[in-house]
Design a protein around this motif. Structure first.
Motif, PDB file in Angstrom:
ATOM      1  N   ASP A   1     -51.409  14.004 -40.816  1.00  0.00           N
ATOM      2  CA  ASP A   1     -52.812  14.372 -40.625  1.00  0.00           C
ATOM      3  C   ASP A   1     -53.662  13.869 -41.786  1.00  0.00           C
ATOM      4  O   ASP A   1     -54.771  13.364 -41.586  1.00  0.00           O
ATOM      5  CB  ASP A   1     -52.953  15.894 -40.510  1.00  0.00           C
ATOM      6  CG  ASP A   1     -52.452  16.434 -39.184  1.00  0.00           C
ATOM      7  OD1 ASP A   1     -52.340  15.633 -38.220  1.00  0.00           O
ATOM      8  OD2 ASP A   1     -52.172  17.637 -39.096  1.00  0.00           O
ATOM      9  N   ALA A   2     -53.148  14.005 -42.991  1.00  0.00           N
ATOM     10  CA  ALA A   2     -53.874  13.505 -44.155  1.00  0.00           C
ATOM     11  C   ALA A   2     -53.978  11.983 -44.111  1.00  0.00           C
ATOM     12  O   ALA A   2     -55.025  11.416 -44.444  1.00  0.00           O
ATOM     13  CB  ALA A   2     -53.183  13.949 -45.430  1.00  0.00           C
ATOM     14  N   ALA A   3     -52.907  11.333 -43.697  1.00  0.00           N
ATOM     15  CA  ALA A   3     -52.926   9.872 -43.592  1.00  0.00           C
ATOM     16  C   ALA A   3     -54.024   9.405 -42.635  1.00  0.00           C
ATOM     17  O   ALA A   3     -54.761   8.449 -42.928  1.00  0.00           O
ATOM     18  CB  ALA A   3     -51.565   9.359 -43.141  1.00  0.00           C
ATOM     19  N   GLU A   4     -54.136  10.083 -41.494  1.00  0.00           N
ATOM     20  CA  GLU A   4     -55.173   9.717 -40.529  1.00  0.00           C
ATOM     21  C   GLU A   4     -56.566   9.979 -41.095  1.00  0.00           C
ATOM     22  O   GLU A   4     -57.501   9.201 -40.864  1.00  0.00           O
ATOM     23  CB  GLU A   4     -54.975  10.484 -39.221  1.00  0.00           C
ATOM     24  CG  GLU A   4     -53.738  10.074 -38.441  1.00  0.00           C
ATOM     25  CD  GLU A   4     -53.699   8.585 -38.148  1.00  0.00           C
ATOM     26  OE1 GLU A   4     -54.739   8.034 -37.704  1.00  0.00           O
ATOM     27  OE2 GLU A   4     -52.646   7.956 -38.381  1.00  0.00           O
ATOM     28  N   ALA A   5     -56.716  11.067 -41.850  1.00  0.00           N
ATOM     29  CA  ALA A   5     -58.013  11.381 -42.452  1.00  0.00           C
ATOM     30  C   ALA A   5     -58.383  10.346 -43.515  1.00  0.00           C
ATOM     31  O   ALA A   5     -59.558   9.987 -43.669  1.00  0.00           O
ATOM     32  CB  ALA A   5     -57.984  12.783 -43.056  1.00  0.00           C
ATOM     33  N   ILE A   6     -57.393   9.855 -44.244  1.00  0.00           N
ATOM     34  CA  ILE A   6     -57.644   8.811 -45.241  1.00  0.00           C
ATOM     35  C   ILE A   6     -58.063   7.520 -44.554  1.00  0.00           C
ATOM     36  O   ILE A   6     -59.016   6.853 -44.970  1.00  0.00           O
ATOM     37  CB  ILE A   6     -56.392   8.593 -46.113  1.00  0.00           C
ATOM     38  CG1 ILE A   6     -56.119   9.832 -46.974  1.00  0.00           C
ATOM     39  CG2 ILE A   6     -56.552   7.358 -47.000  1.00  0.00           C
ATOM     40  CD1 ILE A   6     -54.765   9.832 -47.648  1.00  0.00           C
ATOM     41  N   LYS A   7     -57.364   7.174 -43.484  1.00  0.00           N
ATOM     42  CA  LYS A   7     -57.722   5.964 -42.733  1.00  0.00           C
ATOM     43  C   LYS A   7     -59.134   6.053 -42.173  1.00  0.00           C
ATOM     44  O   LYS A   7     -59.859   5.048 -42.098  1.00  0.00           O
ATOM     45  CB  LYS A   7     -56.726   5.756 -41.595  1.00  0.00           C
ATOM     46  CG  LYS A   7     -55.324   5.379 -42.035  1.00  0.00           C
ATOM     47  CD  LYS A   7     -54.369   5.330 -40.855  1.00  0.00           C
ATOM     48  CE  LYS A   7     -52.940   5.049 -41.291  1.00  0.00           C
ATOM     49  NZ  LYS A   7     -51.983   5.083 -40.156  1.00  0.00           N
ATOM     50  N   ALA A   8     -59.535   7.256 -41.779  1.00  0.00           N
ATOM     51  CA  ALA A   8     -60.864   7.465 -41.189  1.00  0.00           C
ATOM     52  C   ALA A   8     -61.959   7.613 -42.244  1.00  0.00           C
ATOM     53  O   ALA A   8     -63.147   7.741 -41.902  1.00  0.00           O
ATOM     54  CB  ALA A   8     -60.841   8.705 -40.299  1.00  0.00           C
ATOM     55  N   GLY A   9     -61.579   7.596 -43.518  1.00  0.00           N
ATOM     56  CA  GLY A   9     -62.557   7.723 -44.583  1.00  0.00           C
ATOM     57  C   GLY A   9     -63.012   9.147 -44.844  1.00  0.00           C
ATOM     58  O   GLY A   9     -63.979   9.371 -45.580  1.00  0.00           O
ATOM     59  N   GLN A  10     -62.295  10.130 -44.295  1.00  0.00           N
ATOM     60  CA  GLN A  10     -62.662  11.536 -44.479  1.00  0.00           C
ATOM     61  C   GLN A  10     -62.004  12.147 -45.709  1.00  0.00           C
ATOM     62  O   GLN A  10     -62.494  13.130 -46.254  1.00  0.00           O
ATOM     63  CB  GLN A  10     -62.278  12.332 -43.233  1.00  0.00           C
ATOM     64  CG  GLN A  10     -62.996  11.880 -41.973  1.00  0.00           C
ATOM     65  CD  GLN A  10     -62.450  12.555 -40.728  1.00  0.00           C
ATOM     66  OE1 GLN A  10     -61.446  13.281 -40.775  1.00  0.00           O
ATOM     67  NE2 GLN A  10     -63.077  12.303 -39.596  1.00  0.00           N
ATOM     68  N   MET A  11     -60.869  11.599 -46.119  1.00  0.00           N
ATOM     69  CA  MET A  11     -60.196  12.012 -47.345  1.00  0.00           C
ATOM     70  C   MET A  11     -60.040  10.826 -48.273  1.00  0.00           C
ATOM     71  O   MET A  11     -59.821   9.701 -47.813  1.00  0.00           O
ATOM     72  CB  MET A  11     -58.795  12.582 -47.042  1.00  0.00           C
ATOM     73  CG  MET A  11     -58.755  14.023 -46.627  1.00  0.00           C
ATOM     74  SD  MET A  11     -57.038  14.608 -46.357  1.00  0.00           S
ATOM     75  CE  MET A  11     -56.395  14.629 -48.052  1.00  0.00           C
ATOM     76  N   LEU A  12     -60.137  11.099 -49.563  1.00  0.00           N
ATOM     77  CA  LEU A  12     -59.928  10.045 -50.548  1.00  0.00           C
ATOM     78  C   LEU A  12     -58.461   9.712 -50.693  1.00  0.00           C
ATOM     79  O   LEU A  12     -58.069   8.538 -50.734  1.00  0.00           O
ATOM     80  CB  LEU A  12     -60.489  10.496 -51.901  1.00  0.00           C
ATOM     81  CG  LEU A  12     -60.196   9.578 -53.090  1.00  0.00           C
ATOM     82  CD1 LEU A  12     -60.896   8.236 -52.921  1.00  0.00           C
ATOM     83  CD2 LEU A  12     -60.616  10.257 -54.393  1.00  0.00           C
TER      84      LEU A  12
END
Length: 325
Positions: free
Chosen positions: A259-270
């Protein structure tokens, strides 16, 4: 920050004091343990609703079956009384070995002693216990190294300035204390970085949504968010999105979940710091098997597994808590 660190420390101290009389009982820590008599390997873990715990549970189970063991998987729900009952079940069932991601670093000492007295070796993963020479192996992520590394990325992305908030893990978990201490060892060196709120969400996603919603009502202009794990970060992202702040808050976590990986790819997490759940779980089962067959794992009791800092530059290499170049 100091008040919450004191609270975390006092919580761990109280648990230690509460266990004091029983922990003082002497146990032979030199004896080679040969197992309780059955071919069953017990795997005792926190709730698998957290993808990290689910991964280590499934990995340990699969590896134990591959090595020819019967397997029983039990969930302690981060409750020390439940965990104590589960250890008793394993002891009564004459377990060959116990693999455990424990419910409390202090309160788990007593069940591990009881298992040792029953000739059953214990192998701790992810969370260590506070006494040495009781468990055969304690295989844990280097939380200090991981938290410090991702905090450095966070400070750089924040331009070394700005208001931020922090979501803490469970107060009884040693890892929560280690991670927040490492975060602040880095961040507090920058005087223009100002923490305006710090609360626990107990590692939980739903609780993180609720906590973050309340924080944003009081601090709608924050620039950054530091989370003790990815599950809380993902929950907090929901609150950030609901507040119309997506892309305006720099968010970091720790675990390395999909889930974090997807958020990073989407620019939502650093970014996040990957704890290598599969490596720890597989290593514990392999060492349990070797110990039962040879009387030694060939390793020191405490084994630190490096975390890997994950950002948009290398997130494509991360899948299911495994990093591949």
């Amino acid at each position: 920050m100091k008040k919450l660190l004191i609270l975390l420390s006092l919580t761990l101290l109280i648990l230690t004091t509460g266990c004091g009389e029983q922990s003082a009982q002497k146990v032979d820590t030199t004896k080679t343990l040969t197992g309780g008599g059955s071919n069953t390997m017990y795997i005792i873990v926190p709730p698998p609703t957290n993808p990290f715990f689910k991964t280590e549970m499934e990995t340990a189970e699969a590896k134990a079956k591959e090595l020819g063991y019967d397997v029983k998987v039990l969930i302690h729900n981060d409750d020390v009384a439940t965990q104590s009952d589960l250890f008793d079940e394993a002891i009564n069932d004459k377990a060959a070995a116990i693999i455990c991601d424990n419910a409390s670093s202090n309160a788990t000492v007593i069940p591990v002693k009881k298992a040792r007295e029953a000739n059953i070796p214990c192998f701790m993963i992810d969370r260590e216990i506070t006494e040495k020479d009781l468990a055969i192996s304690q295989i844990v992520a280097d939380n200090y190294q991981g938290a410090k590394g991702i905090a450095e990325v966070f400070v750089e992305a924040m331009g070394e300035a700005g208001n931020y908030v922090e979501l803490l893990g469970r107060p009884t978990d040693t890892n929560a204390y280690i991670r927040t201490s490492a975060f602040h060892e880095v961040i507090d060196a920058y005087p223009n970085m100002k923490m305006v709120a710090q609360q626990t969400a107990h590692w939980e996603q739903i609780e993180a949504i609720e906590v973050m919603e309340r924080i944003l009502q009081d601090h709608p202009d924050i620039k950054g968010l530091v989370c003790g794990n990815d599950t809380m970060a993902i929950g907090a992202l929901t609150a950030i999105r609901n507040a119309g702040l997506t892309g305006k808050v720099t968010v970091i976590g720790l675990d390395g979940s999909d889930d974090a990986a997807e958020a990073i790819k989407a620019g939502q997490m650093l970014g996040t710091a990957l704890q290598q759940a599969k490596v720890m779980a597989e290593s514990a089962v392999e060492q349990a098997d070797k110990y039962l067959k040879e009387g030694s794992t060939g390793h020191d009791e405490k084994q630190l597994i490096d975390c890997i800092i994950i950002t948009k530059d290398n997130v494509a290499n991360l899948k299911s808590f495994v990093y591949k170049e």
